[in-house]
Write a protein that holds these residues in place. Structure first.
Motif, short mmCIF file in Angstrom:
data_model
loop_
_atom_site.label_atom_id
_atom_site.label_comp_id
_atom_site.label_asym_id
_atom_site.label_seq_id
_atom_site.Cartn_x
_atom_site.Cartn_y
_atom_site.Cartn_z
N CYS A 164 -10.39 -0.56 -11.10
CA CYS A 164 -9.22 -1.30 -10.60
C CYS A 164 -8.76 -0.64 -9.31
O CYS A 164 -8.88 0.59 -9.16
N SER A 165 -8.24 -1.45 -8.38
CA SER A 165 -7.78 -0.90 -7.10
C SER A 165 -6.45 -1.52 -6.69
O SER A 165 -6.12 -2.65 -7.07
N TRP A 166 -5.70 -0.74 -5.91
CA TRP A 166 -4.41 -1.17 -5.39
C TRP A 166 -4.36 -0.78 -3.91
O TRP A 166 -4.92 0.24 -3.51
N ASP A 167 -3.67 -1.59 -3.10
CA ASP A 167 -3.44 -1.18 -1.71
C ASP A 167 -1.98 -1.45 -1.35
O ASP A 167 -1.33 -2.32 -1.91
N SER A 168 -1.48 -0.65 -0.42
CA SER A 168 -0.07 -0.71 -0.05
C SER A 168 0.07 -0.54 1.46
O SER A 168 -0.56 0.34 2.05
N LEU A 169 0.89 -1.40 2.07
CA LEU A 169 1.16 -1.29 3.52
C LEU A 169 2.67 -1.35 3.71
O LEU A 169 3.30 -2.39 3.52
N ASP A 170 3.24 -0.20 4.04
CA ASP A 170 4.68 -0.09 4.27
C ASP A 170 4.93 -0.22 5.77
O ASP A 170 4.73 0.72 6.54
N ASN A 171 5.36 -1.40 6.17
CA ASN A 171 5.52 -1.71 7.59
C ASN A 171 6.89 -1.25 8.09
O ASN A 171 7.93 -1.67 7.57
N ASN A 172 6.90 -0.38 9.09
CA ASN A 172 8.14 0.14 9.65
C ASN A 172 8.42 -0.43 11.04
O ASN A 172 9.05 0.22 11.89
N VAL A 184 8.30 -1.31 14.80
CA VAL A 184 7.75 -0.69 16.00
C VAL A 184 7.32 0.75 15.77
O VAL A 184 6.57 1.33 16.56
N LYS A 185 7.78 1.33 14.67
CA LYS A 185 7.41 2.72 14.37
C LYS A 185 6.03 2.82 13.73
O LYS A 185 5.53 3.92 13.53
N GLY A 186 5.48 1.69 13.41
CA GLY A 186 4.16 1.70 12.78
C GLY A 186 4.25 1.41 11.29
O GLY A 186 5.23 0.84 10.80
N SER A 187 3.25 1.81 10.55
CA SER A 187 3.23 1.54 9.11
C SER A 187 2.42 2.61 8.38
O SER A 187 1.59 3.32 8.98
N GLN A 188 2.68 2.70 7.10
CA GLN A 188 1.97 3.64 6.25
C GLN A 188 1.06 2.84 5.30
O GLN A 188 1.51 1.95 4.59
N ASP A 221 -10.20 7.60 -6.33
CA ASP A 221 -10.14 7.70 -4.87
C ASP A 221 -8.75 7.33 -4.40
O ASP A 221 -8.19 6.30 -4.82
N TYR A 222 -8.19 8.17 -3.54
CA TYR A 222 -6.85 7.90 -3.01
C TYR A 222 -6.84 8.31 -1.54
O TYR A 222 -7.15 9.46 -1.21
N ASN A 223 -6.54 7.36 -0.67
CA ASN A 223 -6.46 7.71 0.74
C ASN A 223 -5.27 7.02 1.40
O ASN A 223 -4.70 6.06 0.88
N GLY A 224 -4.90 7.55 2.56
CA GLY A 224 -3.77 7.00 3.29
C GLY A 224 -3.84 7.37 4.75
O GLY A 224 -4.55 8.30 5.15
N ALA A 225 -3.08 6.62 5.56
CA ALA A 225 -3.06 6.87 7.00
C ALA A 225 -1.78 6.30 7.59
O ALA A 225 -1.17 5.37 7.05
N GLY A 226 -1.36 6.89 8.71
CA GLY A 226 -0.26 6.34 9.49
C GLY A 226 -0.84 5.44 10.57
O GLY A 226 -1.67 5.88 11.38
N LEU A 227 -0.47 4.17 10.57
CA LEU A 227 -1.05 3.20 11.49
C LEU A 227 -0.06 2.79 12.58
O LEU A 227 1.16 2.89 12.40
N ALA A 228 -0.60 2.34 13.69
CA ALA A 228 0.20 1.82 14.82
C ALA A 228 1.25 2.83 15.28
O ALA A 228 2.39 2.47 15.60
#
Length: 299
Positions: A108-116, A118-122, A209-216
């Motif tokens: 099973c998999s989950w994804d999350s995009l926390d949009n901030n 102009v500051k970007g997103s997590q 597996d767990y990964n993350g990044a700061g985008l934009a």
């Protein structure tokens, strides 16, 4: 006198004929005796061969210790609501992977995009895979097969293409054995912090597996914080496996159970051991490809 001499000669000749006849008659008796003796030996040999064959057929067939765990939990229910809120705060319901035998394989998999704005997103991505092995007379006991697959999963996590600063460390208190592999993976969207925890409990291997990044333009997440969260989630998934098989979760460490009779394995129509070994090659960590694909569709 002459007649007397003739009679003595006739008597002597008669005695010699009698001796010849007696000897001639004795020869068939000896042959018959020899023949009986030969038949008796042949019968003994046949009896011995028959007894050996009977003994061989009566010998028990090879056996192997039964698998301790006979089923898997629902992978999308392996984590508590709080754990999912911490790891994938903007994630929705998990996406269950396809499986032709849910008692042997699940994910099973989950994804999350926390949009901030102009500051970007997590971005965060979480995936859990479970593979259960059955004992096999030719291949060995289930826990041994699971351990071999566990080692293979760790090696694959360490050899991801493009990984930077790969580090490996043991994880205490999670199943029978557990290892964490973490590294950075640079993509065009940003630098991803990847955490892979591989754990084995009895005859089941759990790969998280767990990964993350700061985008934009958003900041890169803390790798140490993500590793801590990944270890916690991996232990929760391992405990879910034990609970699904009638064993209490939350053990401090070591084997979850050493009593195979508590969770007898059922034999599905398709051999689980063959299914597990076949699907093992299809079960590698998705961390190498997923980070680049997931954020690209969200950004």
């Amino acid at each position: 006198m002459q007649r007397r001499a003739q009679r003595e000669k006739r008597d002597q000749r008669a005695k010699r004929r009698n001796r010849v006849l007696v000897c001639a008659a004795a020869v068939p008796v000896m042959l018959v005796a020899a023949g009986c003796s030969s038949d008796s030996g042949s019968g003994d040999s046949t009896d011995k061969a028959a007894k050996a064959a009977a003994s061989a057929s009566a010998s028990p067939s090879p056996t192997v210790q039964a698998a301790a765990y006979g089923k898997l939990p629902e992978p999308c229910k392996a984590f508590s609501k709080k754990t999912l809120e911490d790891l994938v705060p903007k994630g929705k319901s998990g996406k269950e992977g396809k499986s032709d035998d849910i008692s042997t394989r699940g994910s099973c998999s989950w994804d999350s995009l926390d949009n901030n704005g102009v500051k970007g997103s997590q971005f965060r991505w979480l995936n859990v895979s479970m593979l259960r092995f059955e004992s096999d007379v030719t291949r060995g006991p289930a826990d041994k097969l699971a351990q071999e697959y566990f080692e293979k999963q760790v090696q694959e996590a360490q050899a991801v293409e493009g990984a930077k600063g790969v580090k490996t460390e043991p994880v205490a208190g999670t199943g029978d054995q557990a290892t964490a592999v973490h590294y950075d993976l640079k993509k065009k969207e940003g630098t991803f912090k990847q955490q892979t925890v591989v754990a084995r409990v009895e005859n089941v291997v759990v790969t998280l597996d767990y990964n993350g990044a700061g985008l934009a333009g958003d900041k890169t997440p803390s790798g140490s914080d993500m590793l801590k969260d990944a270890k916690k989630a991996a232990k929760e998934a391992v405990d879910a496996v034990s609970e699904a098989n009638g064993e209490g979760g939350g053990k401090a460490g070591g084997s979850a159970s050493k009593t195979p009779s508590k969770a007898p394995s059922k034999s599905p129509s398709k051999s689980p051991s063959k299914s597990a070994s076949k699907e093992a090659s299809d079960e590698p960590s998705k961390s190498a490809s997923s980070p680049s694909k997931k954020p690209a569709s969200k950004s």
